[in-house]
Design a protein around this motif. Sequence first.
Motif, mmCIF file in Angstrom:
data_model
loop_
_atom_site.group_PDB
_atom_site.id
_atom_site.type_symbol
_atom_site.label_atom_id
_atom_site.label_comp_id
_atom_site.label_asym_id
_atom_site.label_seq_id
_atom_site.Cartn_x
_atom_site.Cartn_y
_atom_site.Cartn_z
ATOM 1 N N THR A 86 0.828 -1.197 0.000
ATOM 2 C CA THR A 86 0.000 0.000 0.000
ATOM 3 C C THR A 86 0.867 1.255 0.000
ATOM 4 O O THR A 86 1.748 1.395 0.833
ATOM 5 N N ALA A 87 0.639 2.152 -0.942
ATOM 6 C CA ALA A 87 1.392 3.408 -0.983
ATOM 7 C C ALA A 87 1.033 4.267 0.214
ATOM 8 O O ALA A 87 -0.071 4.184 0.738
ATOM 9 N N ARG A 88 1.983 5.095 0.643
ATOM 10 C CA ARG A 88 1.723 5.980 1.776
ATOM 11 C C ARG A 88 0.677 7.017 1.382
ATOM 12 O O ARG A 88 0.821 7.700 0.381
ATOM 13 N N PRO A 89 -0.374 7.132 2.176
ATOM 14 C CA PRO A 89 -1.434 8.092 1.852
ATOM 15 C C PRO A 89 -0.999 9.519 2.170
ATOM 16 O O PRO A 89 -0.121 9.748 2.979
ATOM 17 N N ASP B 64 4.704 6.080 10.147
ATOM 18 C CA ASP B 64 4.229 7.413 9.801
ATOM 19 C C ASP B 64 2.855 7.553 10.451
ATOM 20 O O ASP B 64 2.441 6.690 11.225
ATOM 21 N N ASP B 65 2.163 8.631 10.172
ATOM 22 C CA ASP B 65 0.872 8.874 10.807
ATOM 23 C C ASP B 65 -0.117 7.733 10.532
ATOM 24 O O ASP B 65 -0.849 7.304 11.422
ATOM 25 N N GLU B 66 -0.143 7.257 9.296
ATOM 26 C CA GLU B 66 -1.087 6.202 8.934
ATOM 27 C C GLU B 66 -0.745 4.889 9.645
ATOM 28 O O GLU B 66 -1.647 4.196 10.141
ATOM 29 N N ALA B 67 0.520 4.535 9.720
ATOM 30 C CA ALA B 67 0.920 3.298 10.413
ATOM 31 C C ALA B 67 0.558 3.380 11.891
ATOM 32 O O ALA B 67 0.078 2.400 12.475
ATOM 33 N N LEU B 68 0.779 4.545 12.501
ATOM 34 C CA LEU B 68 0.408 4.720 13.899
ATOM 35 C C LEU B 68 -1.105 4.610 14.071
ATOM 36 O O LEU B 68 -1.587 3.940 14.993
ATOM 37 N N HIS B 69 -1.851 5.240 13.196
ATOM 38 C CA HIS B 69 -3.317 5.148 13.256
ATOM 39 C C HIS B 69 -3.765 3.688 13.161
ATOM 40 O O HIS B 69 -4.600 3.230 13.955
ATOM 41 N N ARG B 70 -3.213 2.943 12.217
ATOM 42 C CA ARG B 70 -3.590 1.533 12.058
ATOM 43 C C ARG B 70 -3.224 0.726 13.299
ATOM 44 O O ARG B 70 -3.983 -0.136 13.732
ATOM 45 N N THR B 71 -2.062 1.010 13.866
ATOM 46 C CA THR B 71 -1.621 0.316 15.075
ATOM 47 C C THR B 71 -2.579 0.579 16.229
ATOM 48 O O THR B 71 -2.978 -0.345 16.946
#
Length: 123
Positions: free
Chosen positions: A4-7, A47-54
């Motif tokens: 998945t590309a970084r949003p 990044d912000d998205e990885a933290l959000h998913r975590t």
Amino acid sequence: MTGTARPRTTALDPALAARLKRSADGLVPAIAQQYDTGEVLMLGWMDDEALHRTLTTGRCTYWSRSRQEYWVKGDTSGHVQHVKSVALDCDGDTLLVKVDQTGAACHTGDRTCFDADVLPLGQ
């Protein structure tokens, strides 16, 4: 979740996002630690998205700098990290993710990434 590309946008709480001090490439180091023993397992990047998913899935999601994609720890290896807590350090530039690690945390198959090459002191 791999490939998945970084949003450009994320659902991370804006108040939390404002507290993060990211590297030039938008990443924050995330130290994974076994929640009950304190054993330091590995260092990954979020990044912000990885933290959000975590935070929302209870599974550690990292950004792979080499593959340029998100990866959820354990999706291919079965060595899952179940999140117990996430803390931001006092400077806002490092995350501590306390996990319950199933199997090896290191891509080499070792329990931790920090036990294979202990450096000598006093030399």
